[in-house]
Design a protein around this motif. Sequence first.
Motif, mmCIF file in Angstrom:
data_model
loop_
_atom_site.group_PDB
_atom_site.id
_atom_site.type_symbol
_atom_site.label_atom_id
_atom_site.label_comp_id
_atom_site.label_asym_id
_atom_site.label_seq_id
_atom_site.Cartn_x
_atom_site.Cartn_y
_atom_site.Cartn_z
ATOM 1 N N ILE A 228 17.532 -69.575 32.744
ATOM 2 C CA ILE A 228 17.554 -71.030 32.928
ATOM 3 C C ILE A 228 18.994 -71.548 32.871
ATOM 4 O O ILE A 228 19.371 -72.454 33.626
ATOM 5 C CB ILE A 228 16.678 -71.713 31.856
ATOM 6 N N SER A 229 19.810 -70.971 31.999
ATOM 7 C CA SER A 229 21.204 -71.385 31.893
ATOM 8 C C SER A 229 21.972 -71.119 33.179
ATOM 9 O O SER A 229 22.818 -71.916 33.593
ATOM 10 C CB SER A 229 21.876 -70.658 30.725
ATOM 11 N N VAL A 230 21.663 -69.981 33.827
ATOM 12 C CA VAL A 230 22.303 -69.671 35.107
ATOM 13 C C VAL A 230 21.950 -70.729 36.141
ATOM 14 O O VAL A 230 22.815 -71.263 36.850
ATOM 15 C CB VAL A 230 21.893 -68.270 35.598
ATOM 16 N N VAL A 231 20.660 -71.057 36.240
ATOM 17 C CA VAL A 231 20.206 -72.055 37.222
ATOM 18 C C VAL A 231 20.792 -73.429 36.897
ATOM 19 O O VAL A 231 21.262 -74.148 37.786
ATOM 20 C CB VAL A 231 18.660 -72.114 37.260
ATOM 21 N N ALA A 232 20.778 -73.805 35.611
ATOM 22 C CA ALA A 232 21.303 -75.112 35.205
ATOM 23 C C ALA A 232 22.800 -75.219 35.494
ATOM 24 O O ALA A 232 23.284 -76.266 35.956
ATOM 25 C CB ALA A 232 21.032 -75.338 33.721
ATOM 26 N N THR A 233 23.540 -74.145 35.251
ATOM 27 C CA THR A 233 24.978 -74.158 35.521
ATOM 28 C C THR A 233 25.246 -74.255 37.012
ATOM 29 O O THR A 233 26.153 -74.984 37.455
ATOM 30 C CB THR A 233 25.637 -72.888 34.944
ATOM 31 N N TRP A 234 24.453 -73.534 37.793
ATOM 32 C CA TRP A 234 24.603 -73.617 39.258
ATOM 33 C C TRP A 234 24.336 -75.032 39.746
ATOM 34 O O TRP A 234 25.080 -75.579 40.576
ATOM 35 C CB TRP A 234 23.638 -72.635 39.919
ATOM 36 N N MET A 235 23.294 -75.681 39.236
ATOM 37 C CA MET A 235 22.973 -77.057 39.631
ATOM 38 C C MET A 235 24.066 -78.024 39.180
ATOM 39 O O MET A 235 24.443 -78.942 39.909
ATOM 40 C CB MET A 235 21.620 -77.475 39.038
ATOM 41 N N ASN A 236 24.593 -77.800 37.975
ATOM 42 C CA ASN A 236 25.660 -78.678 37.485
ATOM 43 C C ASN A 236 26.911 -78.554 38.352
ATOM 44 O O ASN A 236 27.555 -79.552 38.687
ATOM 45 C CB ASN A 236 26.000 -78.327 36.040
ATOM 46 N N ASP A 237 27.272 -77.335 38.725
ATOM 47 C CA ASP A 237 28.433 -77.129 39.589
ATOM 48 C C ASP A 237 28.228 -77.766 40.956
ATOM 49 O O ASP A 237 29.166 -78.307 41.557
ATOM 50 C CB ASP A 237 28.719 -75.634 39.755
ATOM 51 N N SER B 240 35.933 -73.109 30.715
ATOM 52 C CA SER B 240 35.472 -74.336 31.360
ATOM 53 C C SER B 240 33.987 -74.276 31.702
ATOM 54 O O SER B 240 33.477 -73.244 32.155
ATOM 55 C CB SER B 240 36.279 -74.574 32.648
ATOM 56 N N LEU B 241 33.308 -75.395 31.501
ATOM 57 C CA LEU B 241 31.888 -75.479 31.828
ATOM 58 C C LEU B 241 31.647 -75.291 33.314
ATOM 59 O O LEU B 241 30.651 -74.694 33.726
ATOM 60 C CB LEU B 241 31.345 -76.834 31.369
ATOM 61 N N THR B 242 32.557 -75.800 34.128
ATOM 62 C CA THR B 242 32.352 -75.774 35.573
ATOM 63 C C THR B 242 33.110 -74.647 36.274
ATOM 64 O O THR B 242 33.108 -74.571 37.495
ATOM 65 C CB THR B 242 32.785 -77.115 36.194
ATOM 66 N N GLY B 243 33.759 -73.801 35.510
ATOM 67 C CA GLY B 243 34.525 -72.725 36.138
ATOM 68 C C GLY B 243 33.668 -71.558 36.576
ATOM 69 O O GLY B 243 32.601 -71.282 36.026
ATOM 70 N N THR B 244 34.152 -70.829 37.571
ATOM 71 C CA THR B 244 33.460 -69.634 38.058
ATOM 72 C C THR B 244 33.320 -68.567 36.979
ATOM 73 O O THR B 244 32.271 -67.911 36.890
ATOM 74 C CB THR B 244 34.200 -69.065 39.282
ATOM 75 N N PRO B 245 34.340 -68.351 36.126
ATOM 76 C CA PRO B 245 34.197 -67.322 35.086
ATOM 77 C C PRO B 245 32.980 -67.543 34.189
ATOM 78 O O PRO B 245 32.288 -66.581 33.834
ATOM 79 C CB PRO B 245 35.508 -67.439 34.305
ATOM 80 N N LEU C 21 29.846 -65.055 33.835
ATOM 81 C CA LEU C 21 29.515 -64.550 32.502
ATOM 82 C C LEU C 21 28.026 -64.735 32.201
ATOM 83 O O LEU C 21 27.372 -63.822 31.667
ATOM 84 C CB LEU C 21 30.351 -65.265 31.448
ATOM 85 N N LEU C 22 27.482 -65.885 32.543
ATOM 86 C CA LEU C 22 26.056 -66.130 32.313
ATOM 87 C C LEU C 22 25.189 -65.157 33.102
ATOM 88 O O LEU C 22 24.164 -64.668 32.602
ATOM 89 C CB LEU C 22 25.704 -67.570 32.691
ATOM 90 N N ILE C 23 25.567 -64.864 34.334
ATOM 91 C CA ILE C 23 24.803 -63.911 35.148
ATOM 92 C C ILE C 23 24.820 -62.527 34.500
ATOM 93 O O ILE C 23 23.783 -61.850 34.406
ATOM 94 C CB ILE C 23 25.365 -63.848 36.586
ATOM 95 N N VAL C 24 26.001 -62.112 34.047
ATOM 96 C CA VAL C 24 26.122 -60.799 33.399
ATOM 97 C C VAL C 24 25.273 -60.750 32.135
ATOM 98 O O VAL C 24 24.556 -59.760 31.882
ATOM 99 C CB VAL C 24 27.598 -60.495 33.079
#
Length: 351
Positions: free
Chosen positions: A53-62, A2-7, A11-14
């Motif tokens: 940037i993907s980590v930040v963008a995902t955090w903002m999207n969530d 899922s795009l909005t899931g914690t996993p 994963l992006l952070i790792v």
Amino acid sequence: MSLTGTPFFVLLIVVTVLCVAATLLLWSRLRGPQALRWLLRFLMIALCQLTAISVVATWMNDDYGLYSSWNDLLGEDDGAVSMVGPPADRATFTRGDAGTLDTYFRGRRSRMAGQVIVWTPPQYEEAKYRHTRFPVVLLLHGVPGSPASWLEHGGMPGDFRQLMEAGTSHPFILAMPVVDPGGVNTDCTDQREGKVATWIARDVTELLSHKFRTLPGPKGWGLMGFSTGGFCAVRLPLAYPDVFGTGAALDPDPLSGDPTVITDAKSREQTSPTYMVRHTKASVDLFLATSAEDQDSPPRRLREFQRAAAGTNVTTRVMVLPTGGHNYNTWTRLYPPAFSFLSRHTTPPGR
């Protein structure tokens, strides 16, 4: 995933950490011509930047609920309107007048966003009720209108509090969601332009269940509405009997459907309460009321619906006041019998 899931976020952070570590480790170990080494180093830096940037963008999207799924992100949706707002688990409530709580959120199923006003009964905050769950009534406004219509013109929550104190009704959590998010009115149906039925029956109930001590199951949830909201208060228990066990409709719009809202005749018929009640296997309880003088909601239409419900597991009660127009004076006069009906057909507060 899922795009909005914690996993996915983890994963992006790792991946970002691994990219940085790999860049540091390989920076001085690259072999080959100088131009190739500079190109590889540039690509490693770019990859680190991209993952960060993907980590930040995902955090903002969530946090803001910009996109609810991969299809939503890629524009591969079903044509329904998609709105912006925080998801239910991140929605925050601000305190308003009359002890109400106000929020704005985006539903993960409908992808629609809108205002929800909530009032909790005094017992909700009392120490002896701290582990008690409460039944919920969704108050559905008319169109045009807004959730605040119940406060500004409908006498809520003061009128209900008087009924509760008089013993006419047991305590309810009252929730007032917008019935036309973003100005999209579908008569509480799911249409191409907006999934309003899903917004109310799935997303709003998910928000309330997440944020408040609500009773589970359809016996813990009811609806009451006037005009368009009255139409919805009849339709939604028929469409979602697993969510709502009862509804009270005050001067509802024509229960055969409104051609100015749903222009396709077949869709309008099959999503109308009158059609649905003839074909339903649901066991729900419905209160329908109007006045003999209301030309917008004449008594004959309610009787027609009652006849259509005969022989089904849907129980109906129809009340007709002798006087009154299609206005708040009529609707507020119907509060006592409506809330009494809802109280009889819902579970009282408990654990």
